[in-house]
Write a protein that holds these residues in place. Sequence first.
Motif, PDB file in Angstrom:
ATOM      1  N   LEU A   1      61.597  24.213 -37.265  1.00 53.75           N
ATOM      2  CA  LEU A   1      61.918  23.332 -38.391  1.00 53.75           C
ATOM      3  C   LEU A   1      62.194  24.100 -39.673  1.00 53.75           C
ATOM      4  O   LEU A   1      62.806  23.552 -40.602  1.00 53.75           O
ATOM      5  N   GLN A   2      61.750  25.347 -39.758  1.00 50.43           N
ATOM      6  CA  GLN A   2      61.914  26.120 -40.987  1.00 50.43           C
ATOM      7  C   GLN A   2      63.266  26.856 -40.975  1.00 50.43           C
ATOM      8  O   GLN A   2      63.590  27.527 -39.992  1.00 50.43           O
ATOM      9  N   PRO A   3      64.042  26.738 -42.036  1.00 47.59           N
ATOM     10  CA  PRO A   3      65.362  27.387 -42.060  1.00 47.59           C
ATOM     11  C   PRO A   3      65.254  28.913 -41.943  1.00 47.59           C
ATOM     12  O   PRO A   3      64.446  29.546 -42.630  1.00 47.59           O
ATOM     13  N   TYR A   4      66.019  29.470 -41.023  1.00 51.70           N
ATOM     14  CA  TYR A   4      66.179  30.915 -40.828  1.00 51.70           C
ATOM     15  C   TYR A   4      64.916  31.611 -40.313  1.00 51.70           C
ATOM     16  O   TYR A   4      64.932  32.828 -40.111  1.00 51.70           O
ATOM     17  N   ALA A   5      63.822  30.857 -40.116  1.00 55.69           N
ATOM     18  CA  ALA A   5      62.594  31.498 -39.633  1.00 55.69           C
ATOM     19  C   ALA A   5      62.768  31.986 -38.195  1.00 55.69           C
ATOM     20  O   ALA A   5      62.321  33.090 -37.843  1.00 55.69           O
ATOM     21  N   TRP A   6      63.419  31.191 -37.342  1.00 57.19           N
ATOM     22  CA  TRP A   6      63.616  31.578 -35.948  1.00 57.19           C
ATOM     23  C   TRP A   6      64.506  32.818 -35.850  1.00 57.19           C
ATOM     24  O   TRP A   6      64.207  33.752 -35.108  1.00 57.19           O
ATOM     25  N   ASP A   7      65.587  32.838 -36.623  1.00 59.79           N
ATOM     26  CA  ASP A   7      66.478  34.003 -36.597  1.00 59.79           C
ATOM     27  C   ASP A   7      65.771  35.248 -37.128  1.00 59.79           C
ATOM     28  O   ASP A   7      65.946  36.360 -36.604  1.00 59.79           O
ATOM     29  N   GLY A   8      64.976  35.081 -38.192  1.00 55.84           N
ATOM     30  CA  GLY A   8      64.254  36.228 -38.739  1.00 55.84           C
ATOM     31  C   GLY A   8      63.243  36.791 -37.767  1.00 55.84           C
ATOM     32  O   GLY A   8      63.088  38.014 -37.645  1.00 55.84           O
ATOM     33  N   LEU A   9      62.543  35.913 -37.042  1.00 55.48           N
ATOM     34  CA  LEU A   9      61.568  36.369 -36.056  1.00 55.48           C
ATOM     35  C   LEU A   9      62.261  37.114 -34.919  1.00 55.48           C
ATOM     36  O   LEU A   9      61.808  38.184 -34.498  1.00 55.48           O
ATOM     37  N   LYS A  10      63.357  36.563 -34.416  1.00 58.26           N
ATOM     38  CA  LYS A  10      64.070  37.233 -33.327  1.00 58.26           C
ATOM     39  C   LYS A  10      64.606  38.596 -33.775  1.00 58.26           C
ATOM     40  O   LYS A  10      64.559  39.566 -33.014  1.00 58.26           O
ATOM     41  N   ARG A  11      65.099  38.669 -35.000  1.00 62.54           N
ATOM     42  CA  ARG A  11      65.635  39.936 -35.500  1.00 62.54           C
ATOM     43  C   ARG A  11      64.542  40.995 -35.564  1.00 62.54           C
ATOM     44  O   ARG A  11      64.752  42.160 -35.186  1.00 62.54           O
ATOM     45  N   ALA A  12      63.362  40.590 -36.013  1.00 62.53           N
ATOM     46  CA  ALA A  12      62.249  41.543 -36.104  1.00 62.53           C
ATOM     47  C   ALA A  12      61.779  41.988 -34.717  1.00 62.53           C
ATOM     48  O   ALA A  12      61.500  43.173 -34.495  1.00 62.53           O
ATOM     49  N   LEU A  13      61.701  41.053 -33.776  1.00 63.70           N
ATOM     50  CA  LEU A  13      61.247  41.416 -32.433  1.00 63.70           C
ATOM     51  C   LEU A  13      62.268  42.289 -31.713  1.00 63.70           C
ATOM     52  O   LEU A  13      61.904  43.201 -30.964  1.00 63.70           O
TER      53      LEU A  13
ATOM     54  N   SER B   1      64.538  44.353 -33.102  1.00 65.38           N
ATOM     55  CA  SER B   1      64.628  45.691 -33.713  1.00 65.38           C
ATOM     56  C   SER B   1      63.293  46.426 -33.726  1.00 65.38           C
ATOM     57  O   SER B   1      63.242  47.612 -34.038  1.00 65.38           O
ATOM     58  N   ARG B   2      62.201  45.692 -33.445  1.00 61.64           N
ATOM     59  CA  ARG B   2      60.846  46.244 -33.432  1.00 61.64           C
ATOM     60  C   ARG B   2      60.474  46.851 -34.782  1.00 61.64           C
ATOM     61  O   ARG B   2      59.809  47.871 -34.852  1.00 61.64           O
ATOM     62  N   GLU B   3      60.901  46.186 -35.826  1.00 61.10           N
ATOM     63  CA  GLU B   3      60.520  46.601 -37.174  1.00 61.10           C
ATOM     64  C   GLU B   3      60.602  45.403 -38.095  1.00 61.10           C
ATOM     65  O   GLU B   3      61.366  44.463 -37.857  1.00 61.10           O
ATOM     66  N   VAL B   4      59.800  45.439 -39.147  1.00 60.76           N
ATOM     67  CA  VAL B   4      59.773  44.361 -40.130  1.00 60.76           C
ATOM     68  C   VAL B   4      60.458  44.864 -41.391  1.00 60.76           C
ATOM     69  O   VAL B   4      60.001  45.835 -42.010  1.00 60.76           O
ATOM     70  N   ARG B   5      61.547  44.218 -41.753  1.00 61.46           N
ATOM     71  CA  ARG B   5      62.289  44.578 -42.955  1.00 61.46           C
ATOM     72  C   ARG B   5      62.160  43.436 -43.959  1.00 61.46           C
ATOM     73  O   ARG B   5      62.650  42.332 -43.721  1.00 61.46           O
ATOM     74  N   ILE B   6      61.477  43.724 -45.081  1.00 65.58           N
ATOM     75  CA  ILE B   6      61.256  42.683 -46.084  1.00 65.58           C
ATOM     76  C   ILE B   6      62.533  42.518 -46.903  1.00 65.58           C
ATOM     77  O   ILE B   6      62.954  43.410 -47.641  1.00 65.58           O
TER      78      ILE B   6
ATOM     79  N   SER C   1      67.727  45.124 -56.310  1.00 66.83           N
ATOM     80  CA  SER C   1      66.304  44.860 -56.232  1.00 66.83           C
ATOM     81  C   SER C   1      65.679  45.918 -55.323  1.00 66.83           C
ATOM     82  O   SER C   1      66.340  46.847 -54.852  1.00 66.83           O
ATOM     83  N   LEU C   2      64.388  45.758 -55.068  1.00 68.04           N
ATOM     84  CA  LEU C   2      63.694  46.692 -54.202  1.00 68.04           C
ATOM     85  C   LEU C   2      64.163  46.531 -52.756  1.00 68.04           C
ATOM     86  O   LEU C   2      64.465  45.420 -52.308  1.00 68.04           O
ATOM     87  N   GLU C   3      64.194  47.614 -52.042  1.00 68.84           N
ATOM     88  CA  GLU C   3      64.502  47.598 -50.617  1.00 68.84           C
ATOM     89  C   GLU C   3      63.422  48.402 -49.897  1.00 68.84           C
ATOM     90  O   GLU C   3      63.585  49.597 -49.622  1.00 68.84           O
ATOM     91  N   PRO C   4      62.290  47.763 -49.587  1.00 66.45           N
ATOM     92  CA  PRO C   4      61.196  48.499 -48.931  1.00 66.45           C
ATOM     93  C   PRO C   4      61.636  49.048 -47.578  1.00 66.45           C
ATOM     94  O   PRO C   4      62.466  48.459 -46.883  1.00 66.45           O
ATOM     95  N   GLU C   5      61.057  50.161 -47.214  1.00 65.80           N
ATOM     96  CA  GLU C   5      61.345  50.741 -45.919  1.00 65.80           C
ATOM     97  C   GLU C   5      60.833  49.814 -44.808  1.00 65.80           C
ATOM     98  O   GLU C   5      59.758  49.217 -44.945  1.00 65.80           O
ATOM     99  N   PRO C   6      61.595  49.681 -43.735  1.00 64.42           N
ATOM    100  CA  PRO C   6      61.108  48.845 -42.630  1.00 64.42           C
ATOM    101  C   PRO C   6      59.853  49.442 -42.004  1.00 64.42           C
ATOM    102  O   PRO C   6      59.675  50.660 -41.950  1.00 64.42           O
ATOM    103  N   ILE C   7      58.978  48.568 -41.545  1.00 67.34           N
ATOM    104  CA  ILE C   7      57.711  48.966 -40.947  1.00 67.34           C
ATOM    105  C   ILE C   7      57.806  48.779 -39.441  1.00 67.34           C
ATOM    106  O   ILE C   7      58.214  47.711 -38.971  1.00 67.34           O
ATOM    107  N   PRO C   8      57.452  49.786 -38.639  1.00 64.00           N
ATOM    108  CA  PRO C   8      57.478  49.628 -37.173  1.00 64.00           C
ATOM    109  C   PRO C   8      56.598  48.461 -36.745  1.00 64.00           C
ATOM    110  O   PRO C   8      55.497  48.262 -37.269  1.00 64.00           O
TER     111      PRO C   8
END
Length: 520
Positions: free
Chosen positions: A76-88, A90-95, A109-116
């Motif tokens: 039900l949340q916009p873009y949440a499903w796509d964001g979760l799939k992208r993280a899984l 790529s096996r990294e979390v990009r804020i 703006s800030l571009e934090p390094e992705p976290i494994p």
Amino acid sequence: PPLFRRYQVNVLVDHSESKGAPVVYEDHPTYNNLIGRIEHIAQMGALVTDFNLIKPGALHRANGGYLILDARQLLLQPYAWDGLKRALRSREVRIESLSQVLSLVSTVSLEPEPIPLDVKVVLIGERLLYYLLYQLDPDFGELFKVEADFNEEIPRTPENNLLYARLIGTIARKEGLRPFDRGAVARVIEHSARMADDAEKLSIHLLSTADLLREADYWAGVAGNGVVTADDVQRAIDAQIHRADRLRELVQEEIKRGTILIDTTGERVGQVNGLSVIQLGNFAFGRPNRITARVRLGKGEVVDIEREVELGGPIHSKGVLILSGFLGARYAAERPLSLSASLVFEQSYSGVEGDSASLAELCALLSSLAEVPIRQSLAVTGSVNQHGEVQAIGGVNEKIEGFFDVCKTRGLTGEQGVIIPATNVQHLMLRQDVIEAVKAGQFHIYPVQTVDQGIELLTGIPAGERDEEGNFPEGSINQLVEARLIELAEKQRAFAAPRKEAGGEEEEIKEEEGGDERTE
């Protein structure tokens, strides 16, 4: 102080005091709550940020452990499903902010390094969502490989009865409820079997069970009992039904006043009491329906009036077509089926679905063909196949109780009852007043295995079986039906023959007239 902000340490996640792998449940799985976000503060009319304003998401907190999500809330949340799939994938979390992901703004703006990322994601939800995602999303089967389908029912064995009693005690202690005595526990277990619609199963839907226990505890308090008794549980069940049965009461009232025509005495040809179930949320009740059949000379058609006016569903239409197959195979295997029959649910103004009325429709049709009246003190439910075998249906308890309520309002005579499939006996979990009426002989439940057994009960006349010569016994239902069909076939042949002879005479006259003209 602001001058020292650049020297601070922004700790996103701290598991120093945790024991074992983290287990995180996110009840509001928005994109930012899953992936994390970068916050801003207002300074001199502008929005500014720094690394201290980087906030973690659920994936950060669950990294190295398990993340539990509600599948429906996630979708039900916009873009949440796509964001979760992208993280899984790529096996990294990009804020990243959504505006940056969707290229809505070009602000630096800030571009934090992705976290494994090393996390196990558990999606919980109903079966339909799993089937739809597996069918429609090609990434779903790749990312979520292990499925676990939990059953809502368990077998009703002595061991499971004891385990269920322990469950009741556990919920009572956890909720701070009064103790439940043996009678109350037994009544809760019986109600659990009723919710499962099976005398040999128990429902383990804990939410419904916990609600019943709380309400029973309330009524025990009203009665001043120190423990919850079976009467308190029954009062809670009755209260739950009373809050939801407004429509059932209206239907019963209209039947009592004669607005909805239902006979419970006497006999009628081609008319039978069928039974249907109306589902309203988590409450279901049975309603008697008058089913009628009319037969005339025709071309072997059984017309389903509900289907003709698009009020009948495909399963109901299938059941009516099975009746045609049964009639043709049993009575007209070597001769044309020369009838035209119509079947209808009287006073039905909404859709009709399901094949549970096919037994009643077939009995009404046989009654109309044999011109033998049907006892109106009986109601019928069950589906049939092309061999005349009666098959199980759903909602058998509600259907029996619906007809029982009508009979009870008009007065039980000892002749009323319901015909059900024999395979549904194992599903019977009836109300106590119905059970007592059956024990007293004031109401009856007749399980049948074949159409012949059902029509015998309805008419009081033997159905009859073919002898060695292939003939039914004289005066039996099957013999009367077969004789009527033979009569209709002969009438059809008699109607067809004169037209052919008349046509031949007209051709001879025309030839003679033509010959005279040519002579002239």
